[in-house]
Design a protein around this motif. Structure first.
Motif, PDB file in Angstrom:
ATOM      1  N   LYS A  10      39.511  44.105  56.165  1.00  0.00           N
ATOM      2  CA  LYS A  10      40.604  44.070  57.286  1.00  0.00           C
ATOM      3  C   LYS A  10      41.368  42.578  57.334  1.00  0.00           C
ATOM      4  CE  LYS A  10      37.791  46.737  60.472  1.00  0.00           C
ATOM      5  NZ  LYS A  10      37.154  47.015  61.629  1.00  0.00           N
ATOM      6  N   GLU A  11      40.709  41.676  56.939  1.00  0.00           N
ATOM      7  CA  GLU A  11      41.641  40.513  57.077  1.00  0.00           C
ATOM      8  C   GLU A  11      42.548  40.322  55.832  1.00  0.00           C
ATOM      9  OE1 GLU A  11      38.732  37.479  56.597  1.00  0.00           O
ATOM     10  OE2 GLU A  11      38.122  37.503  58.978  1.00  0.00           O
ATOM     11  N   LEU A  12      42.242  40.946  54.578  1.00  0.00           N
ATOM     12  CA  LEU A  12      43.088  40.927  53.703  1.00  0.00           C
ATOM     13  C   LEU A  12      44.104  41.700  53.782  1.00  0.00           C
ATOM     14  CD1 LEU A  12      43.484  39.845  50.590  1.00  0.00           C
ATOM     15  CD2 LEU A  12      41.914  41.680  49.977  1.00  0.00           C
ATOM     16  N   LEU A  13      43.909  42.926  54.268  1.00  0.00           N
ATOM     17  CA  LEU A  13      45.048  43.900  54.653  1.00  0.00           C
ATOM     18  C   LEU A  13      45.877  43.632  55.606  1.00  0.00           C
ATOM     19  CD1 LEU A  13      42.960  47.665  54.400  1.00  0.00           C
ATOM     20  CD2 LEU A  13      44.391  46.349  52.572  1.00  0.00           C
ATOM     21  N   GLU A  14      45.595  42.921  56.744  1.00  0.00           N
ATOM     22  CA  GLU A  14      46.321  42.357  57.580  1.00  0.00           C
ATOM     23  C   GLU A  14      47.189  41.142  57.157  1.00  0.00           C
ATOM     24  OE1 GLU A  14      46.031  39.765  61.768  1.00  0.00           O
ATOM     25  OE2 GLU A  14      44.358  41.070  61.322  1.00  0.00           O
ATOM     26  N   TYR A  15      46.696  40.466  56.285  1.00  0.00           N
ATOM     27  CA  TYR A  15      47.448  39.273  55.529  1.00  0.00           C
ATOM     28  C   TYR A  15      48.405  39.698  54.909  1.00  0.00           C
ATOM     29  CZ  TYR A  15      48.303  35.258  52.788  1.00  0.00           C
ATOM     30  OH  TYR A  15      49.098  34.140  52.189  1.00  0.00           O
ATOM     31  N   THR A  16      48.196  40.862  53.950  1.00  0.00           N
ATOM     32  CA  THR A  16      49.165  41.437  52.948  1.00  0.00           C
ATOM     33  C   THR A  16      49.998  42.426  53.467  1.00  0.00           C
ATOM     34  OG1 THR A  16      47.716  43.051  51.980  1.00  0.00           O
ATOM     35  CG2 THR A  16      47.323  40.844  50.998  1.00  0.00           C
ATOM     36  N   GLY A  17      49.632  43.091  54.447  1.00  0.00           N
ATOM     37  CA  GLY A  17      50.445  44.175  55.089  1.00  0.00           C
ATOM     38  C   GLY A  17      50.370  45.480  54.254  1.00  0.00           C
ATOM     39  N   GLU A  18      49.204  45.421  53.355  1.00  0.00           N
ATOM     40  CA  GLU A  18      49.170  46.261  52.371  1.00  0.00           C
ATOM     41  C   GLU A  18      48.318  47.443  52.841  1.00  0.00           C
ATOM     42  OE1 GLU A  18      51.003  47.057  49.811  1.00  0.00           O
ATOM     43  OE2 GLU A  18      52.052  45.080  49.723  1.00  0.00           O
ATOM     44  N   ASP A  19      48.087  48.719  52.371  1.00  0.00           N
ATOM     45  CA  ASP A  19      46.843  49.707  52.666  1.00  0.00           C
ATOM     46  C   ASP A  19      46.025  49.738  51.513  1.00  0.00           C
ATOM     47  OD1 ASP A  19      48.640  50.895  50.825  1.00  0.00           O
ATOM     48  OD2 ASP A  19      48.698  52.756  52.080  1.00  0.00           O
ATOM     49  N   HIS A  20      46.017  49.147  50.705  1.00  0.00           N
ATOM     50  CA  HIS A  20      45.505  49.117  49.066  1.00  0.00           C
ATOM     51  C   HIS A  20      44.795  47.694  48.733  1.00  0.00           C
ATOM     52  CE1 HIS A  20      49.328  48.315  47.779  1.00  0.00           C
ATOM     53  NE2 HIS A  20      48.608  47.505  46.876  1.00  0.00           N
ATOM     54  N   LEU A  21      43.398  47.912  47.913  1.00  0.00           N
ATOM     55  CA  LEU A  21      43.126  46.603  47.517  1.00  0.00           C
ATOM     56  C   LEU A  21      43.436  46.532  46.157  1.00  0.00           C
ATOM     57  CD1 LEU A  21      39.632  46.389  49.146  1.00  0.00           C
ATOM     58  CD2 LEU A  21      41.354  45.200  49.672  1.00  0.00           C
ATOM     59  N   LYS A  22      43.606  45.609  45.439  1.00  0.00           N
ATOM     60  CA  LYS A  22      43.705  45.386  43.936  1.00  0.00           C
ATOM     61  C   LYS A  22      42.476  45.371  43.289  1.00  0.00           C
ATOM     62  CE  LYS A  22      48.357  43.715  44.149  1.00  0.00           C
ATOM     63  NZ  LYS A  22      49.234  42.302  43.948  1.00  0.00           N
ATOM     64  N   VAL A  23      42.149  46.241  42.274  1.00  0.00           N
ATOM     65  CA  VAL A  23      40.891  45.966  41.272  1.00  0.00           C
ATOM     66  C   VAL A  23      41.283  46.106  39.984  1.00  0.00           C
ATOM     67  CG1 VAL A  23      39.598  47.094  43.250  1.00  0.00           C
ATOM     68  CG2 VAL A  23      40.390  48.513  41.401  1.00  0.00           C
ATOM     69  N   THR A  24      40.230  45.978  39.183  1.00  0.00           N
ATOM     70  CA  THR A  24      40.473  45.873  37.760  1.00  0.00           C
ATOM     71  C   THR A  24      39.385  46.907  37.112  1.00  0.00           C
ATOM     72  OG1 THR A  24      41.163  43.404  37.346  1.00  0.00           O
ATOM     73  CG2 THR A  24      40.450  44.813  35.583  1.00  0.00           C
ATOM     74  N   ILE A  25      40.052  48.015  36.647  1.00  0.00           N
ATOM     75  CA  ILE A  25      39.153  49.086  36.236  1.00  0.00           C
ATOM     76  C   ILE A  25      39.176  49.133  34.573  1.00  0.00           C
ATOM     77  CG2 ILE A  25      38.565  51.460  36.020  1.00  0.00           C
ATOM     78  CD1 ILE A  25      39.965  51.582  38.796  1.00  0.00           C
ATOM     79  N   ASP A  26      38.132  48.855  33.986  1.00  0.00           N
ATOM     80  CA  ASP A  26      38.201  48.628  32.541  1.00  0.00           C
ATOM     81  C   ASP A  26      39.354  47.946  31.667  1.00  0.00           C
ATOM     82  OD1 ASP A  26      35.809  50.305  32.198  1.00  0.00           O
ATOM     83  OD2 ASP A  26      36.907  51.975  31.798  1.00  0.00           O
ATOM     84  N   GLY A  27      39.509  46.709  32.574  1.00  0.00           N
ATOM     85  CA  GLY A  27      40.454  45.602  32.122  1.00  0.00           C
ATOM     86  C   GLY A  27      41.889  46.161  32.809  1.00  0.00           C
ATOM     87  N   THR A  28      42.139  47.189  33.458  1.00  0.00           N
ATOM     88  CA  THR A  28      43.342  47.450  33.864  1.00  0.00           C
ATOM     89  C   THR A  28      43.614  47.608  35.388  1.00  0.00           C
ATOM     90  OG1 THR A  28      43.877  49.198  32.228  1.00  0.00           O
ATOM     91  CG2 THR A  28      45.397  49.424  34.071  1.00  0.00           C
ATOM     92  N   GLU A  29      44.632  46.730  35.818  1.00  0.00           N
ATOM     93  CA  GLU A  29      44.851  46.471  37.441  1.00  0.00           C
ATOM     94  C   GLU A  29      45.147  48.001  38.003  1.00  0.00           C
ATOM     95  OE1 GLU A  29      47.742  43.932  39.869  1.00  0.00           O
ATOM     96  OE2 GLU A  29      45.994  42.669  39.263  1.00  0.00           O
ATOM     97  N   GLU A  30      44.353  48.240  39.128  1.00  0.00           N
ATOM     98  CA  GLU A  30      44.651  49.304  39.888  1.00  0.00           C
ATOM     99  C   GLU A  30      44.850  49.064  41.387  1.00  0.00           C
ATOM    100  OE1 GLU A  30      45.327  52.346  38.563  1.00  0.00           O
ATOM    101  OE2 GLU A  30      44.901  52.097  36.480  1.00  0.00           O
ATOM    102  N   HIS A  31      45.413  49.978  42.175  1.00  0.00           N
ATOM    103  CA  HIS A  31      45.437  50.067  43.270  1.00  0.00           C
ATOM    104  C   HIS A  31      44.392  50.873  44.081  1.00  0.00           C
ATOM    105  CE1 HIS A  31      48.975  47.006  43.440  1.00  0.00           C
ATOM    106  NE2 HIS A  31      49.027  47.331  42.422  1.00  0.00           N
ATOM    107  N   LEU A  32      43.513  50.621  44.979  1.00  0.00           N
ATOM    108  CA  LEU A  32      42.644  51.518  45.515  1.00  0.00           C
ATOM    109  C   LEU A  32      43.150  51.731  47.080  1.00  0.00           C
ATOM    110  CD1 LEU A  32      39.168  50.879  44.257  1.00  0.00           C
ATOM    111  CD2 LEU A  32      40.793  52.208  43.215  1.00  0.00           C
ATOM    112  N   LEU A  33      43.493  52.965  47.604  1.00  0.00           N
ATOM    113  CA  LEU A  33      43.810  53.211  48.980  1.00  0.00           C
ATOM    114  C   LEU A  33      42.593  52.997  49.982  1.00  0.00           C
ATOM    115  CD1 LEU A  33      45.963  54.188  50.807  1.00  0.00           C
ATOM    116  CD2 LEU A  33      44.859  56.660  50.532  1.00  0.00           C
ATOM    117  N   VAL A  34      42.804  52.138  50.864  1.00  0.00           N
ATOM    118  CA  VAL A  34      41.668  51.841  51.868  1.00  0.00           C
ATOM    119  C   VAL A  34      41.857  52.478  52.987  1.00  0.00           C
ATOM    120  CG1 VAL A  34      40.957  49.695  52.952  1.00  0.00           C
ATOM    121  CG2 VAL A  34      41.610  49.433  50.860  1.00  0.00           C
TER     122      VAL A  34
END
Length: 117
Positions: free
Chosen positions: A62-86
């Protein structure tokens, strides 16, 4: 005496189930998410929805989404950066939707069943 009956076709129901298997390494950019206990809520062809009820992960998201104004989290899946909808469920669960590419998955079993209806 000959009794006339309707000439209804026999219906044969055939199902084929194909089993695929793949392992992914999902690495969150913040340890609080990696340390949370995640479960699969539901899944479909090409996607899976994960959730956790870990209060630290929920608060941090919640704090991270409020700070960034985004609706997703950045993650790395098998070495590739992806965005996961939250999303959140009644502030008690943190939900993430992960797209799963099934194109490269290995088929390890096929099951066919037939039934006359």
């Amino acid at each position: 005496m000959i009794t006339q009956t309707t000439n209804e076709p026999v219906r044969l129901d055939v199902r084929q189930t194909v089993y695929y298997e793949e392992s992914f390494e999902l690495n969150f950019h913040f340890p609080v998410f990696n340390e949370a206990s995640w479960k699969v809520l539901e899944h479909g062809h090409g996607w899976v929805q994960l959730y956790t009820d870990d209060p630290d992960a929920i608060r941090h998201a919640k704090e991270l989404l409020e700070y960034t104004g985004e609706d997703h989290l950045k993650v790395t899946i098998d070495g590739t950066e992806e965005h996961l909808l939250v999303s959140f469920d009644n502030d008690n669960e943190l939900h993430l939707v992960l797209d799963v590419c099934m194109d490269d998955m290995e088929c390890y079993d096929t099951e066919i069943s037939m039934e006359i209806l």
